[in-house]
Design an enzyme around this catalytic site. Structure first.
Site, PDB file in Angstrom:
ATOM      1  CG  ASP A   1      -2.602   5.788  54.620  1.00 12.45           C
ATOM      2  OD1 ASP A   1      -2.551   4.567  54.845  1.00 12.45           O
ATOM      3  OD2 ASP A   1      -2.128   6.306  53.584  1.00 12.45           O
TER       4      ASP A   1
ATOM      5  CD  GLU B   1      -2.441   1.317  50.110  1.00 10.36           C
ATOM      6  OE1 GLU B   1      -2.427   0.650  49.071  1.00 10.36           O
ATOM      7  OE2 GLU B   1      -3.327   2.189  50.328  1.00 10.36           O
TER       8      GLU B   1
HETATM    9 ZN    ZN Z   1      -6.467   0.292  50.756  1.00  9.55          ZN
END
Ligand code: ZN
Length: 435
Positions: A101, A166
């Protein structure tokens, strides 16, 4: 008279263009065009297109004969795992991690659309994710492709993971992954995760992250007319806290300004919002002292900080209950490993993985800067929690730091050099027998 000539030119131009686009993808493909393809998949929040990213990466894995499987710890949030089996699979394996992401982009502030992956004539590839961190995700694959072409055979098994979420804390990605049986079965001995660009010609390497806390403080007090002076109003109590917190912030920042510590080595605390006031149709009532006031702070603790001491300070000095105040600490991830030790990976002779890594960078003609603590946070903290050594590393030297910024870009030559660096790192670590 100029018109027919122009048309003629346009026609030729169109023929050339269509001839180019008709060429088979294989003929056109290069490491850079494959990187561009990955960058064009919009995996920015709030609606990351994980499915397209995973299917693209699977096609890359298939093209070089890697095993692959998709794990899903939260619905709609896939984690892709690629595997290159080593000749001695009983040895602890290596894991090369990146996240799928990205943070969102504001297209109107960019020179080129953030998901177009435009390459300018001077070789800059513009895209959200170009530095953070789709570069490493593709460099891992390209390095393995090149090693396979050279008939290199790893002794240790190599895993490459692509994790979701993340950028929004990793709770539905890496946090669940490291606690899974799937992860345990990988028998990971050493991990490389993302790092950051370096403006000079040394590569940066990170042995720890700072742990982020969100702190919300609330004050309550008797409301009153704006003209009155009285004790213990909500705003007065909140302002007292802000003063104390500001002094602490200054004391930490002074250490940095005096050159005694890096930014990432001190505890940072920064106000992110203040909420108070009584509103009416015409806006804030200027003659009413409110009964509630609230402020939020971003705190970052280096691994050397004592979290218990910090909590005591918050309770006693920053937000004393005696002033009718309350607070909430939102701990975003672990701060100690399972045995209670700070989340740090050793970068000295006692860690043989470190020595092999350092040497591999030299073999590739690169130079490492002094190992650092990362100011911000990555998924590496979840892996360090298990006690496995992790280094944060993205081979981008002579590159402006543009993660999460407008016009994030990476130069093609830097990207290609990074592939060579990973070839050296992967071949050295996977041949290293002692650990
Ligand atoms: Zn990163």
């Amino acid at each position: 008279m100029a018109l027919p000539h122009c048309r003629h030119f346009l026609l030729i131009h169109l023929i050339i263009l269509s001839a180019t686009s008709l060429a088979s993808p294989q003929e056109q493909e290069t490491p850079v065009t494959r990187f561009q393809q990955y960058l064009r998949i919009n995996t920015a929040h709030p609606q990351p297109d994980y499915a397209s990213a995973v299917s693209f990466l699977i096609s890359q894995a298939q093209s070089i004969g890697l095993q692959y499987r998709t794990l899903e710890f939260s619905p709609g949030k896939p984690l892709l795992l690629l595997t290159w089996l080593g000749s001695n699979p009983s040895l602890p394996s290596l894991l090369f991690n990146s996240h799928l992401d990205s943070v969102p982009a504001e297209p109107s502030k960019w020179l080129h659309p953030p998901f177009s992956a435009v390459r300018t004539p001077d070789g800059k590839i513009f895209a959200r994710g170009a530095q953070d961190d789709k570069c490493i995700g593709m460099q891992y694959i390209e390095a393995i492709r090149n090693l396979k072409n050279k008939n290199f055979a790893p002794a240790r098994t190599i895993h490459v993971s692509y994790v979701p979420e993340e950028e929004i804390g990793g709770l539905h990605g890496a946090a669940k992954f490291v606690h899974s049986v799937d992860f345990e079965n990988l028998n990971v001995g050493f991990v490389l995760d993302e790092g950051q660009a370096s403006p000079d010609d040394e590569f940066r390497v990170f042995y720890a992250d700072r742990s982020p806390w969100g702190l919300k403080i609330k004050a309550n007090g008797p409301p009153g007319h704006g003209s009155r002076m009285y004790d213990n109003s909500a705003m007065e109590n909140l302002m007292k806290s802000l003063e104390v917190i500001s002094r602490f912030r200054e004391s930490q920042f002074d250490v940095v300004k005096a050159g005694k510590a890096a930014n990432s080595e001190v505890i940072s605390v920064n106000p992110v919002y203040v909420k108070a006031g009584v509103t009416s149709d015409t806006g804030f009532a200027m003659n009413v002292q409110p009964s509630e006031a609230e402020a939020g702070f971003d705190l970052r603790l280096p691994p050397t900080a004592n979290p218990e001491e910090m909590k005591r300070r918050i309770a006693k000095e920053w937000v004393p209950a005696i002033r009718n105040m309350s607070y909430e600490i939102i701990e975003k991830g672990p701060i100690r490993d399972y045995t209670g030790r700070p989340l740090m990976t050793l970068t000295n002779a006692s860690n043989s993985w470190w020595l092999v890594f350092e040497q591999a960078i030299t073999f590739a003609g690169g130079k490492l800067a002094k190992p650092e603590i990362l100011s911000s946070t990555t998924d590496a903290r979840y892996i360090r929690q298990t006690g496995i050594p992790v280094l944060g590393f993205s081979p981008m030297s002579n590159t402006p730091i543009l993660l999460h910024d407008h016009n994030e870009h990476l130069r093609d030559t830097v990207y290609l050099k990074g592939i060579k660096v990973y070839e050296s790192v992967i071949s050295s670590l996977s041949s290293f027998m002692e650990a």
